[in-house]
Each structure stands twice: as C-alpha cells, then as structure tokens.
Scaffold this active site. Structure first.
Site, mmCIF file in Angstrom:
data_model
loop_
_atom_site.group_PDB
_atom_site.id
_atom_site.type_symbol
_atom_site.label_atom_id
_atom_site.label_comp_id
_atom_site.label_asym_id
_atom_site.label_seq_id
_atom_site.Cartn_x
_atom_site.Cartn_y
_atom_site.Cartn_z
ATOM 1 C CE1 TYR A 140 -3.845 2.339 0.667
ATOM 2 C CE2 TYR A 140 -2.289 3.290 2.511
ATOM 3 C CZ TYR A 140 -3.505 3.480 1.570
ATOM 4 O OH TYR A 140 -4.353 4.674 1.707
ATOM 5 C CG ASP A 235 5.873 3.909 0.658
ATOM 6 O OD1 ASP A 235 6.053 4.677 1.605
ATOM 7 O OD2 ASP A 235 4.695 3.586 0.572
ATOM 8 C CE LYS A 263 1.020 5.385 8.259
ATOM 9 N NZ LYS A 263 1.006 4.713 7.113
HETATM 10 C C1 LIG Z 1 0.380 4.959 5.597
HETATM 11 C C2 LIG Z 1 1.100 4.620 4.353
HETATM 12 C C3 LIG Z 1 1.037 5.391 3.111
HETATM 13 C C4 LIG Z 1 -0.037 6.350 3.150
HETATM 14 O O1 LIG Z 1 0.362 7.484 3.829
HETATM 15 P P1 LIG Z 1 -0.647 8.633 4.550
HETATM 16 O O2 LIG Z 1 0.060 9.658 5.138
HETATM 17 O O3 LIG Z 1 -1.790 7.804 5.001
HETATM 18 O O4 LIG Z 1 -1.445 9.209 2.872
HETATM 19 C C5 LIG Z 1 1.993 4.966 2.132
HETATM 20 N N1 LIG Z 1 2.667 4.208 2.098
HETATM 21 C C6 LIG Z 1 2.995 3.398 3.358
HETATM 22 C C7 LIG Z 1 4.090 2.208 3.316
HETATM 23 C C8 LIG Z 1 1.984 3.432 4.406
HETATM 24 O O5 LIG Z 1 2.120 2.766 5.566
#
Ligand SMILES: *Cc1c(COP(=O)(O)O)cnc(C)c1O
Length: 423
Positions: A140, A235, A263
């Site tokens: 994701y 990511d 995050k």
């Molecule tokens: C949470 C997450 C996202 C999305 O981040 P948001 O701040 O919710 O848009 C993208 N990539 C990874 C790996 C994530 O865990």
C-alpha cells in the site's frame, strides 16, 4: 457520552462515521471506541475506558502518546509561527537533519504519505521519460489512483479489489509484481524493462501484515533497475525511523534512488516527505521540469514536531534496543501460547512492527500466504482483546506497533489477555 451514540451521530455527517475507512470497524459488527485522550502507551475513550494501545496512530507515536518534548516543541512554535507559505529557518533545520542522519542528498516535505509516494513516482517518470511503474501486490502506498490496484491496508480489509472512480487510463501504466518473487520480477523486466520508470515497494511490508523483504529479491530489483534505467523507490512511510533510525535502509545493504517518509517524521502531525539522489531531486520545480507544490508543505508546526521526535530518536539509540527487546518478548510470548493452546497462528515481526496471522501455514512470506488467513479467527481475537482493554489494528492485514512508552508489564498484559482467547 457513549461511544455508540457518538458514532451514530458521526455517521450522519461523515461517510461511515469516519475520516479514514479502517477506523470504522467494518466487518466486526461492533462500533469503534471514540478516542479522547492519549498518554504514553495508553488511550482513553469518551466513556472513560482505558486501553493499552498497539496502534500508535498507525506508527507515528513511536515515543508514545503526547510525548513531552514533541508537545513542548509544538506549543513553542505555535506562539510564533503557524503558517507563512514562505521559506523558514526551521524547515532548513529539519531537511538538513534528515539528510545528514539518514544519508540522502536532498528532501522535499509534503503533507501525507500519499502525497510523498505520488510525487516520487511523478518525479521518477519525469526523470526517466518513461510511464510505467511496478507495484507489488499487497503493498500500500496511499490512495493515489495509480496505486489502487491490488493494494494492501484498508483496500484489502474492505474487500474492494481496487476502487471505483479510478479510470482504466490511470492504472494502465501500473504493472503488478509479486512480493519476494525473484523470477517474477525478472520476467516482468524482460518483457517491459524499457518502459519502466520506477519500482516502488515497502522494504518491510506492513500493509498486508508484516512481511520482510527477502535480501536477494531486493538486490535483484536493484540490479534490474540499474540495467534498465528505472528508479528504485523505497516507500518507508511506515518502516522509516521505525525498524531502525535509518529504517529498512539501515537493515539491508541495498540503496534505493528515492525514499518516501511520513508517519514518524511528523511526530503525530500531518506530514510526508520524499528524497534521495541530488541528480533526480534537482529535476523538481522551481529548478527542474517536474512540478509539485503545496501550500502547507514544510508547515512550521509539523517541522517542529518532526524535529523534536527525530532528534530524540537519534540521540537515544537505546530506544531501538528497547523496542527490539519488547518486540522479542511479545513474539516469544505469543509463540509459547501458540504451543500451549495449539493456536493456528504465525507471528511475523521486524523490531516493533508485529502481526499475528491466523493461519494453518507454517510461515507467512508472500501475499498468497497472507490470503490463507482465517479472518473469522482474527475477528474473534480482535474483539476478545478489545474487551480486555487492548487496542489493536482492527484488521488481519495491518501491523501492530510498540512505542518507547510501552514496558514489560504492558507486554505481559497483552499476553495474559491472549492466553484467554477462545477460538
Ligand atoms: C500509511 C502509508 C502510506 C500512506 O500515508 P498517508 O499519510 O496515510 O497518506 C503510504 N505508504 C505506506 C507504506 C504507508 O504505510
């Protein structure tokens, strides 16, 4: 106030009663608690119930809720700066701090993880002059159109295969590959290599539950990206500053070209960032030809919260030792209960990222493995733990997190509750 009353009222004004889908406890036939306060490892709902929290805001609360230094930094900054839409000294401080402590050339701040990954992909496309991207099934990367194919996290939980409202045209350039499958990525590059702008992946997957990348697989992807001139994007929105200060890059000797964060770097405020090699980053406007902008990007409050959090993490590396110790205690404890109670489960863990998979399999290493999980059993576990005052991510396809505010007693509380689970 009752949780159920607030949630009912919320559902009149916000679709599903929430601002982000997984919070709604869909498929669990219970209403979510309405959270009012958090301190350290604990959170409290509007009814006054106390929960030991293993969601940690889905990762950002690595220091625990309302960490003193972070709150102080936000308060101090708020007295003098909310937003200017102009350069500030503080954003330089954060940019320089991140670049120097995690070894990247340049960085740009944005406002969410979605924005970070979406912008990194645009940059990679602009830089390579190619359109196709490779995304791993089950990973994701936020809710950008091009990523909403075989996505993990809430997409998996809600059972929506992709999303309505995403035109075919927007995903025709997204190629899907299998996580931890070397042959699969080789074949994909053999067929499409010349057209691939970027490969994006979670080097420690957290959005289909925790699955660690296989080292050889990552190395092969690095080799293929070099051979075909594709940009490798890690990511690290979830695992950055989490599995080690340097994130997954601190665990593998494979270097991406670009890396995305969010995050933890905002200390609990809305944030995101992407960075990496100078040669690529300098293709961004205003000096380059790839456009990306944001009114609130590098916002002073976010920057202050981020800097307070990152400096505390970097200056107290024993925090990561503590997280590893507590994570191991939890993992070992779950495995002991698994034997005693004959539970069909597998625990995957990387530092303070943990998933208990409800499965008959011996190991969980791929998306197919994850799909073997018994969601009914997970739901029983989730509801049982919540009754015992343990707040977990409400989905089999997510990760639970520990914070520096958790202690051994907290882990024992989790284990004592798990012992009493009836499947
Ligand atoms: C949470 C997450 C996202 C999305 O981040 P948001 O701040 O919710 O848009 C993208 N990539 C990874 C790996 C994530 O865990």
């Amino acid at each position: 106030m009752l949780n159920s009353e607030v949630f009912k009222e919320s559902s009149k004004f916000m679709p599903g009663g929430v601002n982000s889908p997984v919070r709604a406890y869909k498929g669990l036939d219970i209403d979510p608690p309405i959270i009012k306060e958090g301190k350290g490892a604990y959170i409290y709902d509007v009814e006054g119930n106390k929960y030991l929290d293993f969601v940690c805001a889905w990762g950002p609360m690595i220091l625990g809720h309302c960490n003193k230094e972070t709150v102080e930094a936000i308060k101090n900054e708020a007295e003098k700066a909310l937003a200017f839409g102009a350069p500030t000294y503080e954003e330089l401080e954060l940019a320089k701090y991140i670049c120097e402590t995690v070894d990247i050339d340049m960085i740009r701040m944005v406002n969410s993880g979605t924005e970070a990954t979406m912008s990194a992909v645009r940059l990679a496309r602009g830089y390579t002059g190619k359109d196709k991207i490779v995304k791993m099934i089950g990973c994701y990367h936020g809710h950008y159109d091009g990523f909403l194919v075989a996505a993990g996290s809430g997409v998996l939980t809600t059972g929506i295969p992709g999303s309505k409202g995403v035109p075919e045209d927007h995903i025709k350039n997204t190629l899907l590959a299998k996580y931890n499958d070397i042959e699969n990525i080789r074949e994909l590059f053999k067929a499409e290599g010349e057209n691939i702008a970027a490969v994006i992946l979670e080097p420690i997957a957290g959005n289909m539950g925790v699955i660690k990348a296989n080292k050889e697989w990552l190395k092969e992807i690095r080799t293929l990206c070099d051979k075909y001139g594709a940009v490798l994007i890690f990511d690290e929105v979830m695992c950055g500053f989490r599995v080690s200060y340097k994130g997954a890059r601190g665990l593998y000797d494979v270097e991406p070209d670009l890396v995305t964060y969010a995050k933890i770097i905002g200390g609990g405020l809305p944030c995101g960032a992407y960075g990496g090699k100078k040669e690529i980053m300098e293709r961004l406007a205003p000096i380059g030809d790839v456009y990306q902008a944001g009114t609130m990007s590098g916002n002073p409050l976010v920057v202050a919260a981020g800097l307070a959090t990152l400096t505390k993490l970097n200056n107290n590396k024993d925090i990561y030792e503590k997280l590893e110790f507590l994570g191991k205690k939890l993992e070992d404890g779950v495995n002991k209960i698994k034997e005693e109670r004959d539970f069909p489960i597998v625990v995957n863990r990387c530092g303070s990222m943990i998933t208990v998979f409800f499965t008959d399999k011996k190991e969980i290493n791929t998306y197919e493995d994850v799909m073997s999980c018994n969601v009914d059993n997970f739901n029983k576990y989730f509801k049982h733990m919540l009754k015992k005052g343990i707040h977990l991510p409400p989905s089999q396809f997510e990760t639970m997190f520990l914070s520096a505010s958790h202690n051994e007693e907290d882990i024992d509380k989790y284990l004592d509750a798990l012992k009493e689970l009836e499947l």
